[in-house]
Design a protein around this motif. Structure first.
Motif, PDB file in Angstrom:
ATOM      1  N   GLY A  52      16.282   0.336  -5.106  1.00  0.00           N
ATOM      2  CA  GLY A  52      17.817  -0.207  -5.446  1.00  0.00           C
ATOM      3  C   GLY A  52      17.639  -1.233  -6.512  1.00  0.00           C
ATOM      4  O   GLY A  52      18.755  -1.082  -7.453  1.00  0.00           O
ATOM      5  N   PRO A 116      16.296   2.137   3.411  1.00  0.00           N
ATOM      6  CA  PRO A 116      15.656   2.880   3.609  1.00  0.00           C
ATOM      7  C   PRO A 116      16.601   4.303   4.347  1.00  0.00           C
ATOM      8  O   PRO A 116      17.774   4.028   4.574  1.00  0.00           O
ATOM      9  N   HIS A 120      21.181   5.559   4.815  1.00  0.00           N
ATOM     10  CA  HIS A 120      21.955   6.091   3.893  1.00  0.00           C
ATOM     11  C   HIS A 120      23.064   6.536   4.331  1.00  0.00           C
ATOM     12  O   HIS A 120      24.212   6.147   3.705  1.00  0.00           O
ATOM     13  N   GLU A 137      20.263   6.696  -3.139  1.00  0.00           N
ATOM     14  CA  GLU A 137      18.649   6.767  -3.489  1.00  0.00           C
ATOM     15  C   GLU A 137      18.455   8.310  -2.560  1.00  0.00           C
ATOM     16  O   GLU A 137      19.429   8.575  -1.658  1.00  0.00           O
ATOM     17  N   LYS A 138      17.574   9.007  -3.088  1.00  0.00           N
ATOM     18  CA  LYS A 138      17.120  10.246  -2.641  1.00  0.00           C
ATOM     19  C   LYS A 138      16.020   9.775  -1.143  1.00  0.00           C
ATOM     20  O   LYS A 138      15.586   8.648  -1.437  1.00  0.00           O
ATOM     21  N   GLY A 164      19.912   9.882  -6.410  1.00  0.00           N
ATOM     22  CA  GLY A 164      19.004   9.412  -7.054  1.00  0.00           C
ATOM     23  C   GLY A 164      17.761  10.203  -7.450  1.00  0.00           C
ATOM     24  O   GLY A 164      16.342   9.955  -7.255  1.00  0.00           O
ATOM     25  N   GLN A 166      16.511  11.389 -10.390  1.00  0.00           N
ATOM     26  CA  GLN A 166      16.611  11.448 -11.594  1.00  0.00           C
ATOM     27  C   GLN A 166      15.864  12.218 -12.558  1.00  0.00           C
ATOM     28  O   GLN A 166      16.342  12.321 -13.643  1.00  0.00           O
ATOM     29  N   ARG A 219      19.812  -5.400  12.639  1.00  0.00           N
ATOM     30  CA  ARG A 219      20.380  -4.739  11.380  1.00  0.00           C
ATOM     31  C   ARG A 219      19.523  -3.889  10.800  1.00  0.00           C
ATOM     32  O   ARG A 219      19.914  -2.682  10.203  1.00  0.00           O
ATOM     33  N   GLY A 236       8.827  -0.514   2.557  1.00  0.00           N
ATOM     34  CA  GLY A 236       7.966   0.343   1.869  1.00  0.00           C
ATOM     35  C   GLY A 236       7.342   1.362   2.663  1.00  0.00           C
ATOM     36  O   GLY A 236       7.441   2.398   2.368  1.00  0.00           O
ATOM     37  N   ARG A 239       8.692   5.037   5.576  1.00  0.00           N
ATOM     38  CA  ARG A 239       8.719   6.376   5.212  1.00  0.00           C
ATOM     39  C   ARG A 239       7.976   7.198   6.000  1.00  0.00           C
ATOM     40  O   ARG A 239       8.038   8.525   5.962  1.00  0.00           O
ATOM     41  N   ARG A 336       5.996  14.808 -14.168  1.00  0.00           N
ATOM     42  CA  ARG A 336       6.792  13.653 -14.897  1.00  0.00           C
ATOM     43  C   ARG A 336       6.493  13.524 -16.309  1.00  0.00           C
ATOM     44  O   ARG A 336       7.041  12.764 -17.031  1.00  0.00           O
TER      45      ARG A 336
HETATM   46  N1  LIG Z   1      14.416   7.869  -6.907  1.00  0.00           N
HETATM   47  C1  LIG Z   1      13.210   7.482  -6.744  1.00  0.00           C
HETATM   48  O1  LIG Z   1      12.392   8.003  -7.515  1.00  0.00           O
HETATM   49  C2  LIG Z   1      12.849   6.769  -5.629  1.00  0.00           C
HETATM   50  C3  LIG Z   1      11.496   5.879  -5.553  1.00  0.00           C
HETATM   51  C4  LIG Z   1      11.378   5.113  -4.438  1.00  0.00           C
HETATM   52  C5  LIG Z   1      12.311   5.086  -3.353  1.00  0.00           C
HETATM   53  N2  LIG Z   1      13.295   5.460  -3.467  1.00  0.00           N
HETATM   54  C6  LIG Z   1      14.414   5.842  -2.503  1.00  0.00           C
HETATM   55  O2  LIG Z   1      14.924   4.656  -2.200  1.00  0.00           O
HETATM   56  C7  LIG Z   1      15.306   4.107  -1.084  1.00  0.00           C
HETATM   57  C8  LIG Z   1      14.809   2.522  -0.812  1.00  0.00           C
HETATM   58  O3  LIG Z   1      13.275   2.827  -1.103  1.00  0.00           O
HETATM   59  P1  LIG Z   1      12.406   1.364  -1.295  1.00  0.00           P
HETATM   60  O4  LIG Z   1      10.900   1.906  -1.606  1.00  0.00           O
HETATM   61  O5  LIG Z   1      13.170   0.548  -2.134  1.00  0.00           O
HETATM   62  O6  LIG Z   1      12.441   0.860   0.236  1.00  0.00           O
HETATM   63  P2  LIG Z   1      12.234  -0.884   0.592  1.00  0.00           P
HETATM   64  O7  LIG Z   1      11.724  -0.856   1.925  1.00  0.00           O
HETATM   65  O8  LIG Z   1      11.229  -1.344  -0.333  1.00  0.00           O
HETATM   66  O9  LIG Z   1      13.452  -1.512   0.279  1.00  0.00           O
HETATM   67  C9  LIG Z   1      14.777  -1.398   1.108  1.00  0.00           C
HETATM   68  C10 LIG Z   1      15.484  -2.426   1.111  1.00  0.00           C
HETATM   69  O10 LIG Z   1      17.004  -2.257   1.842  1.00  0.00           O
HETATM   70  C11 LIG Z   1      16.990  -3.165   2.888  1.00  0.00           C
HETATM   71  N3  LIG Z   1      17.906  -2.992   3.840  1.00  0.00           N
HETATM   72  C12 LIG Z   1      17.278  -2.346   4.909  1.00  0.00           C
HETATM   73  N4  LIG Z   1      18.725  -2.077   6.018  1.00  0.00           N
HETATM   74  C13 LIG Z   1      19.600  -2.575   5.162  1.00  0.00           C
HETATM   75  C14 LIG Z   1      21.069  -2.741   5.495  1.00  0.00           C
HETATM   76  N5  LIG Z   1      21.564  -2.020   6.539  1.00  0.00           N
HETATM   77  N6  LIG Z   1      21.672  -3.056   4.639  1.00  0.00           N
HETATM   78  C15 LIG Z   1      21.476  -3.789   3.515  1.00  0.00           C
HETATM   79  N7  LIG Z   1      19.907  -3.755   3.100  1.00  0.00           N
HETATM   80  C16 LIG Z   1      19.361  -3.009   3.920  1.00  0.00           C
HETATM   81  C17 LIG Z   1      15.632  -3.826   3.218  1.00  0.00           C
HETATM   82  O11 LIG Z   1      15.488  -5.098   3.590  1.00  0.00           O
HETATM   83  C18 LIG Z   1      14.794  -3.815   1.795  1.00  0.00           C
HETATM   84  O12 LIG Z   1      15.147  -4.797   1.096  1.00  0.00           O
HETATM   85  C19 LIG Z   1      14.913   5.058  -0.015  1.00  0.00           C
HETATM   86  O13 LIG Z   1      15.642   5.829   0.327  1.00  0.00           O
HETATM   87  C20 LIG Z   1      13.748   5.835  -0.968  1.00  0.00           C
HETATM   88  O14 LIG Z   1      13.431   6.964  -0.471  1.00  0.00           O
HETATM   89  C21 LIG Z   1      13.625   6.474  -4.353  1.00  0.00           C
END
Ligand SMILES: NC(=O)c1ccc[n+]([C@@H]2O[C@H](COP(=O)([O-])OP(=O)(O)OC[C@H]3O[C@@H](n4cnc5c(N)ncnc54)[C@H](O)[C@@H]3O)[C@@H](O)[C@H]2O)c1
Length: 441
Positions: A52, A116, A120, A137-138, A164, A166, A219, A236, A239, A336
């Motif tokens: 994010g 996570p 979504h 995000e995906k 997402g 991309q 939450r 992290g 998943r 990629r």
């Molecule tokens: N597009 C891409 O290439 C790509 C790469 C990595 C991750 N992602 C996606 O991004 C998303 C997040 O993955 P990540 O690796 O950043 O996870 P992460 O666990 O590192 O971060 C998720 C964040 O969301 C917060 N969170 C959880 N529940 C919440 C809520 N109800 N309200 C607000 N915040 C909340 C967590 O505290 C954490 O800070 C996933 O859907 C993942 O699949 C996409």
């Protein structure tokens, strides 16, 4: 602000609301300019830790975009990211642990959702209801039931929803897809995807513990079942646990499947899906999703095959992950970094011309964020409109459902039901833990 947003939504998203394919939409329905180049677009980020944050960084590289609010359920992530924003020269953002505060703020035009996967659906559906545009995000969500209701919400409320994925904004992916579509590869009989990643083996187990200070764990779980905190199921690494994510197939699979669906112009669910796999490589790890999985997608006139192996990072063509289109004249292989063609035949008679590897410019994510802002500001078509996120997530989740149900799955897209067995059908939609309610649109 509200008036401006209403105008912006009714014009820029008219096409989506009419159910018109997004590639056609903006070109004939959206006005040439929806907002002026100097009008500010205001955004908020929900879920700030990793992906994010990257999304927000690239969205803020677009001119006249301001972040008003950061939302996260981990107080230290919030404090750290708010501090970083200010150090980058942006105005001090509001902070909150409750995404509903963001959605109530009428001054926010668009939200970025980087939570996570199990978190979504609710914020996305409610963001559409609140009249906001969404960069999500995906994978689109963690179940078929959720992605369906999200698609309905985006259509009903006419929100722009960029998923997402991309790679849809990557120049070398676009040229690879165009090459496949050109027919030069001959008849394509199989599209194969593979994703071999160390993290897919899972972490070593650790005991349950108290959540870290400053984290609202209840939450974080949200609609998922209540259970004690465990570090492996948190930031992290969630998943690899079924309540929050879908393992390598929905994490990496949606990106790669999306390329196959794009190139082959797939507009329907697969005819059937059969998965086989298990935790074969390591039996001592903390994970629920399989470290080894093969999924066969039955398509009209060809097969699609997904394969992943957690705990290793080598693969065919010396690529740890990738997609290949197997044609009668040659095979196109992409990741990629590049795409390449391996012609069939021999030095005496090749069935098609060899070509140099086509490199990536590594701008897909930045382009994707730019595309989202341009869609809001100027009415450009979204590169990964929700329809595409929906389709690749559907393919990924059906693969996981076949694995869990242990048989071949047939999904009826009109009825939104798995018709092959009640056991598999029951896996389409998760039960939400009160007080969270599964959204209806
Ligand atoms: N597009 C891409 O290439 C790509 C790469 C990595 C991750 N992602 C996606 O991004 C998303 C997040 O993955 P990540 O690796 O950043 O996870 P992460 O666990 O590192 O971060 C998720 C964040 O969301 C917060 N969170 C959880 N529940 C919440 C809520 N109800 N309200 C607000 N915040 C909340 C967590 O505290 C954490 O800070 C996933 O859907 C993942 O699949 C996409």
């Amino acid at each position: 602000m509200t008036k401006r947003r209403t105008f912006l939504k009714t014009s820029a998203t008219a096409a989506a609301g009419l159910g018109i394919s997004s590639s056609l939409s903006a070109s004939f329905l959206a006005p040439s300019s929806v907002l002026g180049a100097n009008d500010k677009i205001t955004v908020a980020l929900i879920g700030c830790r990793n992906q994010g944050w990257w999304d927000l960084e690239d969205i803020l590289k677009q001119s006249n975009v301001v972040c008003l609010t950061l939302c996260d359920v981990d107080g230290s992530v919030l404090a750290d990211k708010a501090d970083q924003l200010e150090k980058m020269g942006h105005p001090k953002p509001n902070i909150t642990m409750d995404y509903r505060v963001v959605l109530e703020d009428k001054d926010i035009d668009a939200v970025i959702i980087g939570t996570p996967d199990h978190w979504h659906c609710l914020p996305a559906v409610e963001a559409c209801e609140a009249g906001k545009h969404v960069y999500i995000e995906k994978p689109l969500a963690n179940s078929v039931g959720e992605i369906n209701v999200m698609l309905d919400a985006a259509r009903k409320y006419k929100s722009l929803v960029q998923v997402g994925q991309q790679q849809r904004s990557g120049a070398h992916w676009k040229s690879a897809i165009e090459f496949v579509k050109s027919g030069k590869l001959g008849t394509i009989r199989q599209v194969k995807f593979w994703g071999n990643f160390n993290y897919g083996a899972g972490n070593m187990p650790v005991p349950d513990s108290d959540p870290p200070a400053g984290v609202d764990y209840d939450r974080w779980l949200g609609p998922a079942p209540l259970r004690p905190f465990n570090k492996n199921r948190f930031h992290g690494s969630w998943r690899m646990f079924r309540d929050y994510g879908g393992g390598l197939l929905s994490d990496w699979g949606v990106h790669l499947l999306d390329m196959g669906l794009w190139a082959m112009d797939v507009k329907n669910a697969p005819l059937s899906v059969q998965s086989l796999g298990g935790n074969f490589a390591n039996t001592d790890r903390a994970l629920e999703m399989p470290d080894t999985l093969t999924v066969l997608y039955e398509m009209e006139g060809y097969n699609m095959v997904w394969e992943h192996n957690g705990g290793i990072e080598r693969g065919p063509y010396d690529q740890g992950y990738g997609v290949k289109f197997i044609g009668s004249n040659g095979t196109l292989v992409a990741d990629r970094e590049k795409w390449r063609v391996f012609p069939e035949g021999s030095g005496e008679e090749w069935r098609m011309e060899a070509m140099d590897p086509q490199p990536s410019d590594h701008k897909s994510h930045l382009n994707h964020c730019e595309n989202f802002i341009r869609a809001i500001r100027y009415g450009d078509s979204l590169n990964a409109e929700i329809e595409y996120g929906h389709r690749s997530a559907l393919f990924a989740h059906l693969g996981n459902i076949s694995y869990w149900a242990d048989h071949r799955v047939v999904y009826d897209e009109k009825q939104r039901r798995i018709t092959s067995s009640e056991k598999a059908d029951a896996l389409l939609t998760p039960a939400y833990r009160a007080p969270w309610k599964f959204p209806t649109v």
